[in-house]
Write an enzyme that holds these catalytic residues in place. Structure first.
Site, short mmCIF file in Angstrom:
data_model
loop_
_atom_site.label_atom_id
_atom_site.label_comp_id
_atom_site.label_asym_id
_atom_site.label_seq_id
_atom_site.Cartn_x
_atom_site.Cartn_y
_atom_site.Cartn_z
N THR A 155 -3.92 -5.27 14.09
CA THR A 155 -3.52 -6.50 13.39
C THR A 155 -2.08 -6.35 12.93
O THR A 155 -1.71 -5.31 12.37
CB THR A 155 -4.43 -6.77 12.17
N TRP A 158 0.82 -1.21 0.00
CA TRP A 158 0.00 0.00 0.00
C TRP A 158 0.85 1.26 0.00
O TRP A 158 0.33 2.36 -0.20
CB TRP A 158 -0.96 0.00 1.18
N TYR A 183 -8.07 9.25 13.08
CA TYR A 183 -6.77 8.74 12.66
C TYR A 183 -6.82 8.20 11.23
O TYR A 183 -5.97 8.54 10.39
CB TYR A 183 -6.27 7.64 13.61
N GLU A 201 -5.54 0.67 5.93
CA GLU A 201 -5.65 1.30 7.25
C GLU A 201 -6.67 0.58 8.13
O GLU A 201 -6.43 0.37 9.32
CB GLU A 201 -6.04 2.78 7.08
N CYS A 236 19.52 5.16 13.19
CA CYS A 236 18.47 6.15 13.43
C CYS A 236 18.96 7.55 13.06
O CYS A 236 20.01 7.99 13.52
CB CYS A 236 18.06 6.13 14.91
N LEU A 288 -8.85 -11.21 10.73
CA LEU A 288 -8.57 -9.78 10.86
C LEU A 288 -9.22 -9.16 12.09
O LEU A 288 -8.95 -8.02 12.43
CB LEU A 288 -9.02 -9.04 9.60
N GLY A 289 -10.11 -9.92 12.77
CA GLY A 289 -10.72 -9.45 14.00
C GLY A 289 -11.74 -8.35 13.78
O GLY A 289 -11.77 -7.70 12.74
N ASP A 315 0.22 8.20 16.14
CA ASP A 315 -0.14 6.87 16.62
C ASP A 315 0.82 6.47 17.73
O ASP A 315 1.64 7.28 18.19
CB ASP A 315 -0.16 5.85 15.47
#
Length: 317
Positions: free
Chosen positions: A64, A45, A143, A58, A220, A103-104, A161
């Site tokens: 998940t 995606w 969100y 999303e 980082c 996927l719940g 998030d």
């Protein structure tokens, strides 16, 4: 306000929000974007600007793991490649797909199906482009609306998030406060750059600044400015624990939807015996317990209960 307009390390942000926010935000931004563009996880995606495909990703990604989302997302957009195709699909088939791919929260499949119908019916098949407009779609909260606006249209606000909160808390000593995180995230994000920026800062939180930081291992880009890297204090904001899935109502709701997706209908006790081994019609986990689960699913528009003179059956809507 541009960087050159800023005066002091916390210009544009309340003094208590980010005591470690650097003066040179231009360098901070450039370092993160360069790091992200040089190498990042290649989720499918991220290779599209199609708002429908991004919305599907999303919604699937909510609670998940992403390695499970990838094959489910690929199968979903192959089965229903457009909002028109999804809107025309039988909702029971969409819910069954959701359950089959573990996927719940099957009501998310219902909401996604209804959102596709809204795009077709209310917007003539053209996706709304702003966070405010996207929030009009069924099941799309702040969100998700902002994420779709960012990644599809480069028209979003700063995404905040769990990963982003952890990054801002550690890097710039932002206090564990939702309003403070939102203000600092908005201040740090470059104007007009929500697509790349939000992907980049979430990648930083997912790859370099996870629960166990990997600052040097993955290079980082914010080490030179990072409060945690300097002090060795990698405390992270509190994250509410998710309730256990095993043995939960959510688990049994999913089993019901999966079974009904395989059959036209099931009689109440036959369904109960299939979803748990200790089902007993008159027991603690018996007909009353099962009817309560079915009632929830009926309220969500997922299941229909049909009462007959000699038996009760359930089927997907």
């Amino acid at each position: 306000m541009t960087d050159s307009d800023a005066s002091g390390a916390t210009a544009g942000v309340d003094d208590g929000d980010a005591p470690a926010l650097p003066d040179d935000l231009g360098a901070v931004r450039e370092a993160l974007v360069d790091w992200y563009e040089a190498d990042h996880r290649a989720f499918p995606w991220r290779r599209t600007e199609d708002p429908y495909e991004i919305l599907v990703s999303e919604v699937m990604s909510q609670q998940t793991q992403l390695d499970r989302v990838v094959p489910a997302w690929e199968d979903f957009v192959e089965e229903w490649p457009t909002t028109a195709a999804l809107a025309d699909a039988d909702r029971g088939d969409v819910v069954a797909f959701w359950s089959d791919h573990s996927l719940g929260y099957n009501n998310r499949a219902k909401y996604l199906h209804e959102a596709a119908g809204q795009v077709e019916d209310d917007y003539d098949g053209a996706f709304p482009e702003t966070p405010a407009e996207l929030r009009e779609l069924m099941g799309v909260g702040p969100y998700t609306a902002n994420a779709v606006a960012s990644f599809a249209f480069n028209n979003g606000d700063a995404v905040v998030d769990t990963n982003v909160k952890r990054v801002l808390h550690r890097a710039f000593a932002v206090p564990d406060d939702d309003d403070a995180f939102a203000r600092v995230a908005s201040r740090v994000m470059p104007d007009g750059g929500s697509r790349v920026w939000n992907n980049a800062i979430m990648e930083l939180g997912g790859v370099a600044c996870g629960t166990t930081p990997r600052c040097d291992e993955v290079g980082c880009p914010w080490r030179r400015w990072c409060h945690a890297y300097e002090t060795g204090d990698f405390t992270a904001p509190d994250v509410p624990e998710q309730p256990s899935f095993e043995g939960s109502r959510r688990q049994f709701r999913g089993r019901i939807v999966r079974l009904l997706g395989e059959r036209d209908e099931m009689e109440l006790d036959a369904l109960g015996h299939r979803i748990r081994v200790d089902y007993a019609p008159g027991g603690e986990h018996g007909r009353e317990w099962l009817r309560d689960l079915l009632s929830d699913l009926s309220d969500d528009g997922l299941v229909r209960i049909e009462e007959g003179s000699d038996r009760t059956v359930a089927r997907l809507r």
